[in-house]
Write an enzyme that holds these catalytic residues in place. Structure first.
Site, PDB file in Angstrom:
ATOM      1  N   ASP A  16      -1.930  67.097 -31.119  1.00 41.19           N
ATOM      2  CA  ASP A  16      -1.259  66.670 -29.875  1.00 41.19           C
ATOM      3  C   ASP A  16       0.241  66.677 -30.167  1.00 41.19           C
ATOM      4  OD1 ASP A  16      -0.907  65.471 -27.251  1.00 41.19           O
ATOM      5  OD2 ASP A  16      -0.531  63.567 -28.253  1.00 41.19           O
ATOM      6  N   SER A  17       1.033  66.404 -29.137  1.00 42.04           N
ATOM      7  CA  SER A  17       2.477  66.347 -29.336  1.00 42.04           C
ATOM      8  C   SER A  17       2.902  65.071 -30.077  1.00 42.04           C
ATOM      9  CB  SER A  17       3.174  66.386 -27.980  1.00 42.04           C
ATOM     10  OG  SER A  17       2.730  65.301 -27.201  1.00 42.04           O
ATOM     11  N   CYS A  79      -4.662  67.365 -26.225  1.00 42.22           N
ATOM     12  CA  CYS A  79      -3.455  67.318 -25.402  1.00 42.22           C
ATOM     13  C   CYS A  79      -3.778  68.047 -24.104  1.00 42.22           C
ATOM     14  CB  CYS A  79      -2.329  68.025 -26.153  1.00 42.22           C
ATOM     15  SG  CYS A  79      -0.827  68.212 -25.179  1.00 42.22           S
ATOM     16  N   GLU A 158       4.795  55.869 -26.687  1.00 43.39           N
ATOM     17  CA  GLU A 158       5.357  56.175 -28.008  1.00 43.39           C
ATOM     18  C   GLU A 158       6.260  55.036 -28.492  1.00 43.39           C
ATOM     19  OE1 GLU A 158       5.107  59.058 -30.121  1.00 43.39           O
ATOM     20  OE2 GLU A 158       3.500  59.897 -28.885  1.00 43.39           O
ATOM     21  N   CYS A 190      -3.740  62.812 -19.513  1.00 42.00           N
ATOM     22  CA  CYS A 190      -2.801  62.944 -20.626  1.00 42.00           C
ATOM     23  C   CYS A 190      -3.367  62.049 -21.709  1.00 42.00           C
ATOM     24  CB  CYS A 190      -1.408  62.485 -20.219  1.00 42.00           C
ATOM     25  SG  CYS A 190      -0.258  62.359 -21.612  1.00 42.00           S
ATOM     26  N   HIS A 192      -2.130  60.416 -23.941  1.00 41.66           N
ATOM     27  CA  HIS A 192      -1.419  59.150 -24.175  1.00 41.66           C
ATOM     28  C   HIS A 192      -1.905  58.032 -23.244  1.00 41.66           C
ATOM     29  CE1 HIS A 192       1.492  61.636 -26.352  1.00 41.66           C
ATOM     30  NE2 HIS A 192       2.080  60.533 -26.777  1.00 41.66           N
TER      31      HIS A 192
HETATM   32  N1  DGL Z   1      -0.450  63.789 -24.816  1.00 39.14           N
HETATM   33  C1  DGL Z   1      -0.112  65.014 -24.190  1.00 39.14           C
HETATM   34  C2  DGL Z   1      -1.013  65.362 -23.045  1.00 39.14           C
HETATM   35  O1  DGL Z   1      -2.169  65.031 -23.107  1.00 39.14           O
HETATM   36  C3  DGL Z   1       1.294  65.397 -23.958  1.00 39.14           C
HETATM   37  C4  DGL Z   1       2.365  64.411 -23.850  1.00 39.14           C
HETATM   38  C5  DGL Z   1       3.688  65.099 -23.924  1.00 39.14           C
HETATM   39  O2  DGL Z   1       4.045  65.531 -25.010  1.00 39.14           O
HETATM   40  O3  DGL Z   1       4.341  65.277 -22.873  1.00 39.14           O
HETATM   41  O4  DGL Z   1      -0.620  65.984 -22.096  1.00 39.14           O
END
Ligand code: DGL
Length: 274
Positions: A16-17, A79, A158, A190, A192
């Site tokens: 993931d990012s 992600c 984050e 997402c 996150h």
């Molecule tokens: N967690 C990621 C997602 O599921 C990306 C968050 C990001 O880097 O913008 O889209």
């Protein structure tokens, strides 16, 4: 499953990012407790959600190239942004099972909705791609969808502010149109966002089902590994390894809290070399 007892100890690679993909790792640990896992969080280049398709494809290819140096047997793109923008391309480039989160998440939502109104929240890139709306329409064209990009959620997570008034007020503002519309199901599109589950659930109320696509994604991972006789039925203590492309301290702190298990070490990878 072909054999009675498969023993393929190679790890599953997950990326993931940033921290978000740990929501998928947590689910992998719960549903596939014998599997070894290697996680890569591309913290140096977060966020992905505001970037172009070309950039997200390039980043995803580099993440997978790094994970391949770890002798992985499959990749989970933990992600939604990368799953929406890059899944088809990376499946053509690499010759191993690659599983994204969008299709499984969409299927879960289609099963869950009762009034046929599914809300989708995600990054700018995921919402613009229309990936969830398309996947839902393929499964059931009668279901209505509405999407909202919640760009501030990723930095809030984050920063470790998931359960604060700042998170609550931000969620109220973003989610108001979906509440008014009457969505009975909301996809946390997402990785996150499950870290904001309590906050989002308080805002949406008890009658809205929140879909964490990680759950159905891991069902899919299990199915694919079973089919390829690639599960690890070895009951030794599994190994979990973590890597990031920048500062690891915050990743370790917040990640450990979320996983309920200490991330003692997160190696730093110069991802531009891959
Ligand atoms: N967690 C990621 C997602 O599921 C990306 C968050 C990001 O880097 O913008 O889209």
């Amino acid at each position: 499953m072909k054999g009675d007892c498969a023993v393929d100890p190679r790890p599953i690679g997950v990326f993931d990012s940033g921290l978000g993909g740990l929501t998928v790792v947590k689910e992998l640990m719960a549903q596939l407790p014998n599997e070894n896992i290697v996680y890569f969080g591309d913290t140096a280049r977060l966020p992905y959600g505001t970037r172009s398709r070309e950039t997200i494809i390039k980043y995803s290819i580099q993440c997978i190239r790094f994970l391949l140096t770890q002798n992985i047997k499959a990749v989970v793109i933990a992600c939604n942004t990368a799953s929406s923008m890059a899944l088809e391309t990376v499946k053509e480039v690499f010759d191993l099972p690659i599983i994204g989160v969008v299709e499984p998440g969409a299927a879960h939502a289609v099963k869950a909705t009762r009034n046929g109104k599914v809300g989708i929240i995600g990054t700018e890139a995921t919402v613009q791609s229309g990936s969830y709306a398309r996947a839902i329409a393929r499964l059931n064209p009668g279901i209505h969808t509405r999407s909202v990009a919640c760009s501030l959620f990723v930095p809030i997570v984050e920063e470790g502010w998931s359960d604060t008034p700042i998170a609550y007020l931000t969620a109220e503002r973003y989610l108001a149109p979906l509440k008014e519309w009457g969505a009975d199901t909301l996809i946390l599109g997402c990785t996150h966002y499950p870290l904001l589950m309590n906050t989002i659930s308080k805002v949406m109320g008890p009658h809205v089902t929140l879909i964490n696509p990680a759950v159905s994604t891991v069902h899919e991972v299990k199915r694919i590994l079973e089919q390829g006789d690639m599960l690890n039925d070895n009951h030794n203590q599994p190994q979990y390894r973590y890597y990031v492309s920048d500062f690891s301290q915050k990743f370790k702190q917040i990640g450990s809290r979320f996983l309920n298990r200490e991330i003692i070490y997160a190696g730093k990878v110069d991802i531009e070399n891959y």
